[in-house]
Design an enzyme around this catalytic site. Structure first.
Site, mmCIF file in Angstrom:
data_model
loop_
_atom_site.group_PDB
_atom_site.id
_atom_site.type_symbol
_atom_site.label_atom_id
_atom_site.label_comp_id
_atom_site.label_asym_id
_atom_site.label_seq_id
_atom_site.Cartn_x
_atom_site.Cartn_y
_atom_site.Cartn_z
ATOM 1 N N PRO A 38 47.994 38.014 32.793
ATOM 2 C CA PRO A 38 49.006 38.234 31.756
ATOM 3 C C PRO A 38 49.194 39.735 31.559
ATOM 4 O O PRO A 38 48.251 40.442 31.204
ATOM 5 C CB PRO A 38 48.392 37.572 30.515
ATOM 6 C CG PRO A 38 46.921 37.530 30.775
ATOM 7 C CD PRO A 38 46.731 37.485 32.253
ATOM 8 N N GLN A 91 49.511 32.493 27.584
ATOM 9 C CA GLN A 91 48.449 33.177 26.852
ATOM 10 C C GLN A 91 48.895 33.420 25.421
ATOM 11 O O GLN A 91 49.970 33.968 25.170
ATOM 12 C CB GLN A 91 48.075 34.512 27.490
ATOM 13 C CG GLN A 91 46.865 35.124 26.771
ATOM 14 C CD GLN A 91 46.454 36.475 27.296
ATOM 15 O OE1 GLN A 91 47.183 37.448 27.145
ATOM 16 N NE2 GLN A 91 45.274 36.539 27.906
ATOM 17 N N CYS A 121 42.590 42.133 24.987
ATOM 18 C CA CYS A 121 43.515 43.255 24.860
ATOM 19 C C CYS A 121 42.979 44.266 23.851
ATOM 20 O O CYS A 121 42.632 43.889 22.726
ATOM 21 C CB CYS A 121 44.896 42.764 24.421
ATOM 22 S SG CYS A 121 46.107 44.099 24.303
ATOM 23 N N LYS A 160 40.215 34.399 27.810
ATOM 24 C CA LYS A 160 40.113 35.626 28.600
ATOM 25 C C LYS A 160 39.505 36.704 27.715
ATOM 26 O O LYS A 160 39.972 36.939 26.599
ATOM 27 C CB LYS A 160 41.489 36.070 29.110
ATOM 28 C CG LYS A 160 41.439 37.264 30.063
ATOM 29 C CD LYS A 160 42.827 37.566 30.634
ATOM 30 C CE LYS A 160 42.758 38.643 31.710
ATOM 31 N NZ LYS A 160 42.363 39.951 31.176
ATOM 32 N N ASN A 232 38.222 39.268 36.580
ATOM 33 C CA ASN A 232 39.404 40.104 36.447
ATOM 34 C C ASN A 232 38.957 41.567 36.358
ATOM 35 O O ASN A 232 37.892 41.855 35.824
ATOM 36 C CB ASN A 232 40.180 39.705 35.181
ATOM 37 C CG ASN A 232 41.358 40.612 34.888
ATOM 38 O OD1 ASN A 232 41.519 41.089 33.767
ATOM 39 N ND2 ASN A 232 42.201 40.865 35.864
ATOM 40 N N GLY A 233 39.776 42.454 36.898
ATOM 41 C CA GLY A 233 39.500 43.876 36.769
ATOM 42 C C GLY A 233 39.228 44.572 38.087
ATOM 43 O O GLY A 233 38.219 44.292 38.736
ATOM 44 N N GLY A 234 40.130 45.470 38.492
ATOM 45 C CA GLY A 234 39.893 46.333 39.632
ATOM 46 C C GLY A 234 39.970 45.696 40.997
ATOM 47 O O GLY A 234 39.583 46.312 41.990
ATOM 48 N N GLY A 254 46.054 41.674 38.464
ATOM 49 C CA GLY A 254 47.131 42.096 37.591
ATOM 50 C C GLY A 254 47.981 43.164 38.228
ATOM 51 O O GLY A 254 48.977 42.891 38.890
ATOM 52 N N ARG A 255 47.560 44.427 38.087
ATOM 53 C CA ARG A 255 48.376 45.528 38.583
ATOM 54 C C ARG A 255 48.539 45.528 40.090
ATOM 55 O O ARG A 255 49.577 45.945 40.604
ATOM 56 C CB ARG A 255 47.784 46.851 38.080
ATOM 57 C CG ARG A 255 48.258 47.130 36.681
ATOM 58 C CD ARG A 255 47.431 48.052 35.869
ATOM 59 N NE ARG A 255 48.028 48.123 34.535
ATOM 60 C CZ ARG A 255 47.920 47.183 33.606
ATOM 61 N NH1 ARG A 255 47.217 46.098 33.852
ATOM 62 N NH2 ARG A 255 48.513 47.312 32.435
#
Length: 350
Positions: A38, A91, A121, A160, A232-234, A254-255
């Protein structure tokens, strides 16, 4: 693979009447093996439609939508999605169990495949609204919220969150949070492997400065094998996804998915044993009918093509592709021909 258009999702219009969507009881189990994250201001319905063209197995998450926006705002604006996006998860952001339960009911009526509560967040705006990462300091309240959501719907409910916030004791603090949610019946945890510093770091800094601690997430899976743990992350490549999946149940990008969307074409084949996805040029061709449809409904080309800027990342002509869209898509009357022209500026090998 040829650059001729391959089969694309149906060109049927967006469904805006919840009564015509799948109702509770028709929900099917979703896989968390590969998910898109998200992303506020990014993962809107145009973006998700674009992402879905690359393959059928990814679970797509909406931007976070607050309970207030659903209960007191324009539900169609906040909840509408293209049926071709499925499986798609909503979400939610909030901290009132009753409000979250009501929003869960509404979301199920709209046909979402899953509901997810945002406890990750770190923005000040989210903190002031008492939702997001700050909720990790109140695990019992989160459990009450998730329990209320579960009691209101038949579709899956997930959470999350970060590995911690501020001075929260590292691994013991994480396990206390997870255990509280597990007691509320939650079995799927999407864990951003960075701590969030709510005081002193901006949201952007919170995505980059706190170190990634994958080992904590791996340990969580070892200690709670009955739970589904998604990382999640990196994560920046399909190869990294494969490495993490040797130890975990799922990954979330994500990105990387947004900035280099062509990597999504490898998901079905590499992670699900399916067929290879389309080439970037084929995806452009598949987007043209969608753009035509959306323009007739009053949408603007720039709101769709902004998600496609990274489509040819690393390919000769990618800069010309981006520049053409940036200079032309915002103009009055801009239509699918702008995207076709941009495609013509990219190497035929793409």
């Amino acid at each position: 693979m040829s650059d001729a258009p391959s089969s694309s999702p149906s060109s049927s219009p967006t469904v805006t009447d919840p009564a015509s969507r799948p109702t509770s009881g028709t929900a099917t189990a979703v896989s968390h093996r590969f998910c898109t994250a998200p992303l506020m201001d990014w993962s809107d319905r145009h973006c998700r439609y674009f992402w879905r063209l690359f393959g059928k197995n990814a679970l797509l998450y909406t931007e976070m939508v607050t309970t207030g926006a659903i209960l007191f705002g324009d539900q169609q604006s906040h909840l509408d999605f293209n049926v071709e996006e499925q499986p798609v998860a909503l979400q939610l952001g909030g901290s009132d169990p009753k409000d979250l339960a009501r929003c869960a009911e509404i979301a199920e009526q709209w046909g979402y495949s899953e509901l997810n509560l945002n406890c990750g967040c770190p923005s000040d705006r989210v903190k002031k609204g008492r939702f997001g990462a700050c909720l990790m300091a109140e695990p019992d309240l989160v459990a009450e919220c998730l329990g209320a959501m579960r009691g209101a719907v038949s579709i899956p409910v997930t959470v999350k969150h970060r590995i911690g916030i501020d001075d929260m004791e590292d691994y013991p603090g994480l396990t206390r949070f997870v255990e509280a949610q597990a007691r509320a019946g939650i079995t799927t945890f999407i864990v951003h492997a960075r701590k969030a510093w709510l005081n002193g770091l901006s949201p952007k800094e919170n995505r980059e400065i706190p170190p990634l601690k994958y080992d904590m997430v791996y340990q969580l899976k070892k200690d709670y094998p009955e739970l589904e743990i998604v990382l999640n992350g990196g994560i920046n490549s399909i190869e990294e996804c494969q490495q993490h999946l040797q130890l975990l149940d799922g990954v979330m990008l994500g990105r990387a998915a947004y900035q280099t969307p062509a990597l999504l074409a490898d998901v079905d084949a590499a992670l699900f044993g399916g067929e290879p996805g389309p080439t970037p040029a084929q995806v452009v061709h598949q987007m043209l009918p969608y753009i035509e449809r959306e323009l007739t409904k009053g949408q603007h080309l720039k709101h769709i093509t902004r998600h496609m800027m990274g489509l040819f990342q690393g390919v000769p002509g990618a800069r010309r592709f981006r520049r053409h869209l940036s200079e032309r898509a915002h103009k009055a009357g801009a239509g699918p021909e702008v995207l076709e022209q941009a495609l013509g500026l990219v190497s035929s090998a793409a």
